[in-house]
Design an enzyme around this catalytic site. Sequence first.
Site, PDB file in Angstrom:
ATOM      1  N   GLU A  10      72.237   6.050  22.145  1.00 24.02           N
ATOM      2  CA  GLU A  10      72.670   4.834  22.831  1.00 24.02           C
ATOM      3  C   GLU A  10      72.184   3.554  22.147  1.00 24.02           C
ATOM      4  OE1 GLU A  10      73.211   8.247  24.975  1.00 24.02           O
ATOM      5  OE2 GLU A  10      71.176   7.524  24.620  1.00 24.02           O
ATOM      6  N   THR A  51      68.537  23.764  16.626  1.00 27.30           N
ATOM      7  CA  THR A  51      69.773  23.400  15.928  1.00 27.30           C
ATOM      8  C   THR A  51      69.525  22.151  15.085  1.00 27.30           C
ATOM      9  OG1 THR A  51      70.599  21.901  17.634  1.00 27.30           O
ATOM     10  CG2 THR A  51      71.095  24.256  17.921  1.00 27.30           C
ATOM     11  N   ARG A  76      54.588   9.916  11.443  1.00 25.24           N
ATOM     12  CA  ARG A  76      55.383   8.722  11.166  1.00 25.24           C
ATOM     13  C   ARG A  76      55.263   7.650  12.251  1.00 25.24           C
ATOM     14  NH1 ARG A  76      57.008  12.990   8.711  1.00 25.24           N
ATOM     15  NH2 ARG A  76      58.100  12.924   6.727  1.00 25.24           N
ATOM     16  N   HIS A 125      70.933  19.296  15.631  1.00 24.50           N
ATOM     17  CA  HIS A 125      71.418  18.179  16.443  1.00 24.50           C
ATOM     18  C   HIS A 125      70.704  16.874  16.091  1.00 24.50           C
ATOM     19  CE1 HIS A 125      73.155  16.145  19.911  1.00 24.50           C
ATOM     20  NE2 HIS A 125      71.939  15.721  20.226  1.00 24.50           N
ATOM     21  N   ILE A 132      63.528  14.728  17.074  1.00 26.88           N
ATOM     22  CA  ILE A 132      62.722  15.846  16.594  1.00 26.88           C
ATOM     23  C   ILE A 132      63.568  17.105  16.615  1.00 26.88           C
ATOM     24  CG2 ILE A 132      60.631  17.206  16.959  1.00 26.88           C
ATOM     25  CD1 ILE A 132      59.488  14.749  18.466  1.00 26.88           C
ATOM     26  N   SER A 150      68.338   7.921  21.534  1.00 17.53           N
ATOM     27  CA  SER A 150      68.688   7.287  20.261  1.00 17.53           C
ATOM     28  C   SER A 150      70.188   7.093  20.090  1.00 17.53           C
ATOM     29  CB  SER A 150      68.124   8.108  19.097  1.00 17.53           C
ATOM     30  OG  SER A 150      66.714   8.038  19.104  1.00 17.53           O
TER      31      SER A 150
END
Length: 159
Positions: free
Chosen positions: A61, A89, A130, A91, A85, A59
Amino acid sequence: MSLSAPKLFAINGAPFSVGIVAARFNPDLVDALLHRVRTGLAAAGVPAKRITLARVPGSHELPVAAQWLAQGGRRDVIIALGVLIGGDTNHHEMVGQSVSHAFQQVALATRTPVINGVIVADNLKQAQARCTGRVNRGAEFARAALEMAALQRALGRRS
C-alpha cells in the site's frame, strides 16, 4: 550490496518538507527504520512540523500513499518504509519488485522524488541487520531524501 558509499556533504534540511509513508506490518523493524529516518532528518535541521507521516497496512500500500502525499504538492520528497521478509514462497520478492517499480512511476508522474526504504530480506536475521544493525539504513534513506530535495531546488524544479 554496495561497498562504496558516496561521499557525504552537508545539507541544511531546514527548508524542506518531507513526507514519510510507513507500513504497519513488521512494526518493530519498520518503527526502528522510522526512528532512524526521523533522527537523520532532525540532525540535518528538518523541523518536525515539516514532516508528514502516513501509516498504511503493508508495503504493497506504500506507493498509493506516496502518490497521495506527492500530489498534495507541499512535499519536496517522499520516503517510503517497509520490511518484507521471506517465508515459504517468494511473495516478498514479488511485492518488493512491484513497489519498487511503482515508486519510480509515482516519482516520475508527480515530479517528487520517492526514496525506496523498503527492506527485502530472506529471513528475520537479515531484516534485523538492515533495520537495527550497525549500518544505519534509516539515516541513509534520510540522507538520500535530502540530497534529492536539494538537487531538485538547485535545478529550479521547486522553490
